[in-house]
Each structure stands twice: as structure tokens, then as C-alpha cells.
Design an enzyme around this catalytic site. Structure first.
Site, PDB file in Angstrom:
ATOM      1  N   ASP A   1       0.843  -1.182  -0.421  1.00  0.00           N
ATOM      2  CA  ASP A   1      -0.048   0.019  -0.280  1.00  0.00           C
ATOM      3  C   ASP A   1       1.011   1.436   0.282  1.00  0.00           C
ATOM      4  O   ASP A   1       1.945   1.389   0.112  1.00  0.00           O
ATOM      5  CB  ASP A   1      -1.085   0.108   1.532  1.00  0.00           C
ATOM      6  CG  ASP A   1      -0.416  -0.747   2.485  1.00  0.00           C
ATOM      7  OD1 ASP A   1       0.621  -0.745   2.674  1.00  0.00           O
ATOM      8  OD2 ASP A   1      -0.957  -0.649   3.352  1.00  0.00           O
TER       9      ASP A   1
ATOM     10  N   ASP B   1      -7.302  -2.641  14.931  1.00  0.00           N
ATOM     11  CA  ASP B   1      -8.737  -3.222  14.029  1.00  0.00           C
ATOM     12  C   ASP B   1      -8.612  -4.223  12.840  1.00  0.00           C
ATOM     13  O   ASP B   1      -9.730  -4.671  12.914  1.00  0.00           O
ATOM     14  CB  ASP B   1      -9.251  -1.966  13.440  1.00  0.00           C
ATOM     15  CG  ASP B   1      -9.047  -1.447  11.800  1.00  0.00           C
ATOM     16  OD1 ASP B   1      -7.810  -1.706  11.862  1.00  0.00           O
ATOM     17  OD2 ASP B   1      -8.955  -0.178  11.949  1.00  0.00           O
TER      18      ASP B   1
ATOM     19  N   HIS C   1      -7.059  -4.960  10.554  1.00  0.00           N
ATOM     20  CA  HIS C   1      -7.072  -4.134   8.848  1.00  0.00           C
ATOM     21  C   HIS C   1      -5.759  -5.244   8.259  1.00  0.00           C
ATOM     22  O   HIS C   1      -4.526  -5.400   9.210  1.00  0.00           O
ATOM     23  CB  HIS C   1      -7.237  -3.220   8.526  1.00  0.00           C
ATOM     24  CG  HIS C   1      -5.382  -2.925   9.180  1.00  0.00           C
ATOM     25  ND1 HIS C   1      -6.032  -1.190   9.962  1.00  0.00           N
ATOM     26  CD2 HIS C   1      -4.535  -2.559   8.474  1.00  0.00           C
ATOM     27  CE1 HIS C   1      -5.210  -0.534  10.032  1.00  0.00           C
ATOM     28  NE2 HIS C   1      -3.838  -1.287   9.307  1.00  0.00           N
TER      29      HIS C   1
ATOM     30  N   GLU D   1      -9.446  -1.354   5.858  1.00  0.00           N
ATOM     31  CA  GLU D   1     -10.509  -2.129   7.084  1.00  0.00           C
ATOM     32  C   GLU D   1     -12.071  -2.534   7.746  1.00  0.00           C
ATOM     33  O   GLU D   1     -12.383  -2.655   6.863  1.00  0.00           O
ATOM     34  CB  GLU D   1     -10.580   0.589   6.940  1.00  0.00           C
ATOM     35  CG  GLU D   1      -9.154   1.346   7.524  1.00  0.00           C
ATOM     36  CD  GLU D   1      -8.737   1.023   8.632  1.00  0.00           C
ATOM     37  OE1 GLU D   1      -8.861   0.391   8.937  1.00  0.00           O
ATOM     38  OE2 GLU D   1      -8.144   2.008   8.596  1.00  0.00           O
TER      39      GLU D   1
HETATM   40  C1  F6R Z   1       1.462  -2.134   5.932  1.00  0.00           C
HETATM   41  C2  F6R Z   1      -0.009  -1.757   6.215  1.00  0.00           C
HETATM   42  C3  F6R Z   1      -0.458  -1.782   7.827  1.00  0.00           C
HETATM   43  C4  F6R Z   1      -0.110  -2.332   8.764  1.00  0.00           C
HETATM   44  C5  F6R Z   1      -0.823  -2.471  10.050  1.00  0.00           C
HETATM   45  C6  F6R Z   1       0.381  -2.780  11.242  1.00  0.00           C
HETATM   46  O1  F6R Z   1       1.641  -1.466   5.138  1.00  0.00           O
HETATM   47  O2  F6R Z   1      -0.356  -2.744   4.860  1.00  0.00           O
HETATM   48  O3  F6R Z   1      -1.092  -2.491   8.003  1.00  0.00           O
HETATM   49  O4  F6R Z   1       0.993  -3.748   8.047  1.00  0.00           O
HETATM   50  O5  F6R Z   1      -1.630  -1.014  10.542  1.00  0.00           O
HETATM   51  O6  F6R Z   1       1.507  -1.443  11.300  1.00  0.00           O
HETATM   52  P1  F6R Z   1       2.457  -1.104  12.663  1.00  0.00           P
HETATM   53  O7  F6R Z   1       3.064  -1.791  11.999  1.00  0.00           O
HETATM   54  O8  F6R Z   1       3.396  -0.558  12.183  1.00  0.00           O
HETATM   55  O9  F6R Z   1       1.643  -1.671  14.033  1.00  0.00           O
END
Ligand code: F6R
Length: 259
Positions: free
Chosen positions: A67, A136, A138, A143
Site C-alpha cells: 500500500d 482493528d 486490518h 479496514e
Molecule cells: C503497512 C500495512 C498495514 C500495517 C498495520 C500495522 O504496509 O499494510 O496494514 O501492517 O497497520 O502497522 P504497524 O506494524 O506499524 O503496527
């Protein structure tokens, strides 16, 4: 789904990096799906150590990231292109031209997303997809409320993700965080041949509970991984703390990995 429960995130990151190193050694033309965020950083450090020790080379590897924030140029220090360059690509011998991150400044973002999917398909699909998980539930920026068969597209961040990610932006301000992103879809992610999801800390315990033991639901998009036949979760004890069958998962995965 296999759940590998380690005492520390360092231990889990080493194990996950070893899986990727072994895959790239076996197939030097491996296609990787990569994630950003704080979770995979230690794993990337371990992957870089293996390159430095000449145990493996990424010269022929291609990668596609999950992403990118909509509206951020790849030079912005919070863009995911910038993150990948700093935390992995500069530290391994991958060719930058073989690394792909969605263009957050694309004039026609939906066209960009379609072209991205076509590129992955042309490369033969993703061999190993690395994932983190949001508090959450995701995966990528899919989301709660996102279809479990969604494809790469423009997505909208929840207030909870904006809050979680604000810590990394200017003065930690939520208003600095873009509200939209370009993201691989849940359906796209689930097409990867193998999936490795990393989760550390008690802030991820509810998300891991929903992902592994909750019903398959768009309320926790990570729960779609229950339908994947080669999905591995590498977590620490805190992230696994709410799992009902944690002892069983730990024993089963340790046995399979020969630990
Ligand atoms: C990042 C992504 C997100 C993160 C998630 C957890 O490329 O796709 O889904 O993996 O938000 O983020 P952290 O690792 O910072 O807790």
C-alpha cells in the site's frame, strides 16, 4: 493457519526472516509481497544481515508492496516508498527497478491500481506475502467493512488507523495523516502462495484473536486468512495472549518447524 508463538519479537522476526531467506535461496527469482509499519522492521534487519553474510542474494528478486498513502510523493519521509528504501532496499542487493510501490501521486489512482495487479500477475503472482495487522484487524489498508474479495483500489482509513499512524507524522498530529490510500485488496493478498503475518505486543492481541479465532468477517479483514492454506502468523506472547488454543498452536507450529 499456523500460529508460531515466540517469547520475544526478536525471536519471531528471526524465524520469519529465515523463512524468506530459505525461499529466496531455493528460488532466486522469488516474487515478494512486502509490508511497511513498525512490525516488520526487525525482520528486514535480519534479512539484511543474511545478505551481508552472503547467505542469500536478492539480485533477481522482484517485490510489490501492499500500500501507499494517497497524496504523498515517494520522497516524503512518511511515504511507504521512502520507508522501504530506508528499511530494506538500501540494505540488501535488490535492484531498485525490481521494487514496486503504488504511486501515491498517480493522476488516475484506480488505473494505477489495476496496472499494479496486472504487473503482479505478469510476474507470476506473489510467492511470499509479508503482512502486519492493524489494531482493528486490518491487513494492508483494508479496514473493517471492506469486502473480503476486494481488489487493489483506493481505500479510506478509519479514525482508529489515523490515530495509530499519527505517531509517525509531523508532531504526531492526526490531521497530517492522509485519509486515503492505495491498497492491495483482501482478495489480491489471499492469492499469494504463502503468507507471513507478523504481530507484536498487547495492542495486537484483540486483532490476532479476531484473525485466528473470530468468525470470517469483513469486520476483521485479517480473518480472511483463515481460508488460505499456507498462512503463517509469527507473533510474540503478548499478541497471542487472547488466543483460546495458544498452547496447542505453539506446540503444533514448533513441531512442524522442528524447533
Ligand atoms: C503497512 C500495512 C498495514 C500495517 C498495520 C500495522 O504496509 O499494510 O496494514 O501492517 O497497520 O502497522 P504497524 O506494524 O506499524 O503496527
Amino acid at each position: 493457519m499456523e500460529i508460531v508463538i515466540c517469547k520475544t519479537k526478536e525471536e519471531a522476526s528471526k524465524l520469519a526472516a529465515a523463512v524468506i531467506t530459505a525461499q529466496v535461496k531455493k528460488n532466486p527469482k522469488t516474487v515478494l509481497g512486502l509490508a511497511t509499519g513498525s512490525t516488520p522492521v526487525l525482520m528486514y534487519t535480519e534479512m539484511a544481515k543474511a545478505v551481508k553474510a552472503k547467505k542469500v542474494s536478492y539480485k533477481q528478486v522482484k517485490s510489490w508492496n501492499l500500500d501507499e498513502y494517497y497524496g504523498l510523493p515517494g520522497t516524503h519521509d512518511q511515504s511507504y516508498r521512502y520507508f522501504m528504501n530506508e528499511n530494506l532496499f538500501k540494505k540488501i542487493d535488490i535492484k531498485l527497478a525490481n521494487t514496486h510501490v503504488l504511486n501515491g501521486l498517480a493522476k488516475d489512482p484506480e488505473k494505477e491500481c489495476k496496472a499494479y495487479e496486472a504487473q503482479i500477475k505478469k510476474a507470476g503472482g506473489i510467492d511470499i506475502q509479508v503482512l502486519g495487522i492493524g489494531s482493528d484487524g486490518h491487513i494492508a489498508f483494508n479496514e473493517p467493512g471492506t469486502s473480503l474479495s476486494s481488489r487493489t483500489s483506493v481505500v479510506y482509513l478509519t479514525p482508529s488507523t489515523i490515530k495509530d499512524n499519527a505517531r509517525l507524522f509531523f508532531k504526531g498530529k492526526e490531521k497530517e495523516v492522509p485519509t486515503r490510500a492505495l491498497s492491495m485488496g483482501v482478495g489480491t493478498i489471499c492469492e499469494a502462495k504463502k503468507i507471513i503475518l507478523l504481530a507484536f505486543g498487547k495492542g495486537k492481541a484483540d486483532a490476532i484473536k479476531g484473525c485466528v479465532e473470530g468468525g470470517i468477517s469483513q469486520f476483521c479483514t485479517a480473518s480472511a486468512l483463515q481460508l488460505h492454506n499456507d498462512a503463517w502468523i509469527f507473533c510474540d506472547e503478548e499478541a497471542a495472549s487472547k488466543l483460546t488454543l495458544k498452547k496447542y498452536y505453539a506446540w503444533r507450529s514448533a513441531t512442524k518447524l522442528g524447533l
